[in-house]
Design an enzyme around this catalytic site. Structure first.
Site, mmCIF file in Angstrom:
data_model
loop_
_atom_site.group_PDB
_atom_site.id
_atom_site.type_symbol
_atom_site.label_atom_id
_atom_site.label_comp_id
_atom_site.label_asym_id
_atom_site.label_seq_id
_atom_site.Cartn_x
_atom_site.Cartn_y
_atom_site.Cartn_z
ATOM 1 N N CYS A 172 -1.758 -3.649 -2.577
ATOM 2 C CA CYS A 172 -2.476 -2.385 -2.355
ATOM 3 C C CYS A 172 -3.786 -2.418 -3.154
ATOM 4 C CB CYS A 172 -1.592 -1.213 -2.789
ATOM 5 S SG CYS A 172 -1.482 -1.012 -4.590
ATOM 6 N N HIS A 227 4.192 -1.292 -9.820
ATOM 7 C CA HIS A 227 4.307 -2.244 -8.720
ATOM 8 C C HIS A 227 4.583 -3.641 -9.296
ATOM 9 C CE1 HIS A 227 1.920 0.140 -5.414
ATOM 10 N NE2 HIS A 227 2.863 0.865 -5.994
ATOM 11 N N GLU A 236 3.124 -6.455 -8.874
ATOM 12 C CA GLU A 236 1.938 -7.191 -9.335
ATOM 13 C C GLU A 236 1.460 -6.706 -10.697
ATOM 14 O OE1 GLU A 236 2.433 -5.589 -6.444
ATOM 15 O OE2 GLU A 236 1.051 -6.287 -4.893
ATOM 16 N N CYS A 292 -3.351 -2.864 -6.991
ATOM 17 C CA CYS A 292 -2.948 -4.202 -7.408
ATOM 18 C C CYS A 292 -4.041 -5.233 -7.133
ATOM 19 C CB CYS A 292 -1.639 -4.576 -6.729
ATOM 20 S SG CYS A 292 -0.280 -3.523 -7.307
#
Lengths: 148, 148
Positions: free
Chosen positions: A82, A52, A54, A85
């Site tokens: 999410c 992801h 992040e 993260c």
């Protein structure tokens, strides 16, 4: 630079993800008013469920700053993180999280749960939501419209 | 192999972390009764706040299996995962999580929160806790005793 200016950079990252067929989410990490790292979602091309925006921006920033403690940094991300993260944000001691759009189906900063808001954590993260919310939501909407 | 046998491999990974001055947590990922990947915590040596055993074993397994969907896999980890790692378990579609000791101060499988138990997730993870709990807790206790 204003929050909007940094978020515009995160949106540029999201746009790069879009062009690569990835869910368009982008992030930038800032320390003392300086850009430290940029990243966008690369899950599909890397075949990595943890890739992801992040996670990647945190890993890059830790490498640049030569420490896993990203103290006094601001993380800008186009979408509400999410749980994975959000947990990484706590782990890395980021000072402030600034995000654009909310993720009502998966967001862990209040939408479906709140991973940051636990007194037991030895680190508390400041939160600012809704910066360039419409633009951050629109790029996602356009992506999923194109998919269908 | 029994759950205990796989957990013993995860404990070997934890022991390697111990010897490298890392908080001793280990993990292995198993698919169809075969070992796919092993990892231990490498946060300090990598200067990477995301380099927990679970994240590393998921990344390695995704590379080996050439997909981010770790469907029908079992993840063995010596300690109850934190929110970041619990989130990564959902992201990677792991079928079953088997862990040893509980983490009362940071565990996200029920101890301080439950990241896995949300109806909104499009993936539900089976959980088995307490496998070789005493051994998994002891190695951590010994590590922190040595630190003081």
């Amino acid at each position: 630079m204003l929050h909007q200016d940094w978020m515009r950079l995160a949106l540029k990252q999201a746009q790069m993800a879009f062009e690569q067929g990835e869910v368009p989410i982008g992030a930038v990490l800032v320390h003392d008013g300086q850009l430290v790292a940029e990243a966008h979602n690369e899950k599909e091309q890397r075949n990595d469920p943890t890739a992801h925006a992040e996670i990647l921006v945190i890993q890059r920033a830790a490498e640049v700053m030569d420490t896993w403690r990203l103290t006094d940094t601001n993380l800008y991300v186009t979408l509400e993180p999410c749980p994975m993260c959000a947990g990484a944000i706590v782990q890395s001691r980021i000072k402030k999280l600034i995000y654009g759009a909310s993720d009502l189906k998966g967001g862990a900063i209040g939408s479906v749960m709140n991973v940051l808001d636990y007194k037991l954590w030895n680190h508390q993260v400041d939160i600012l939501a809704g910066i360039m919310e419409d633009e951050c939501a629109l790029i996602l909407k356009n992506f999923f419209k194109k998919l269908r």
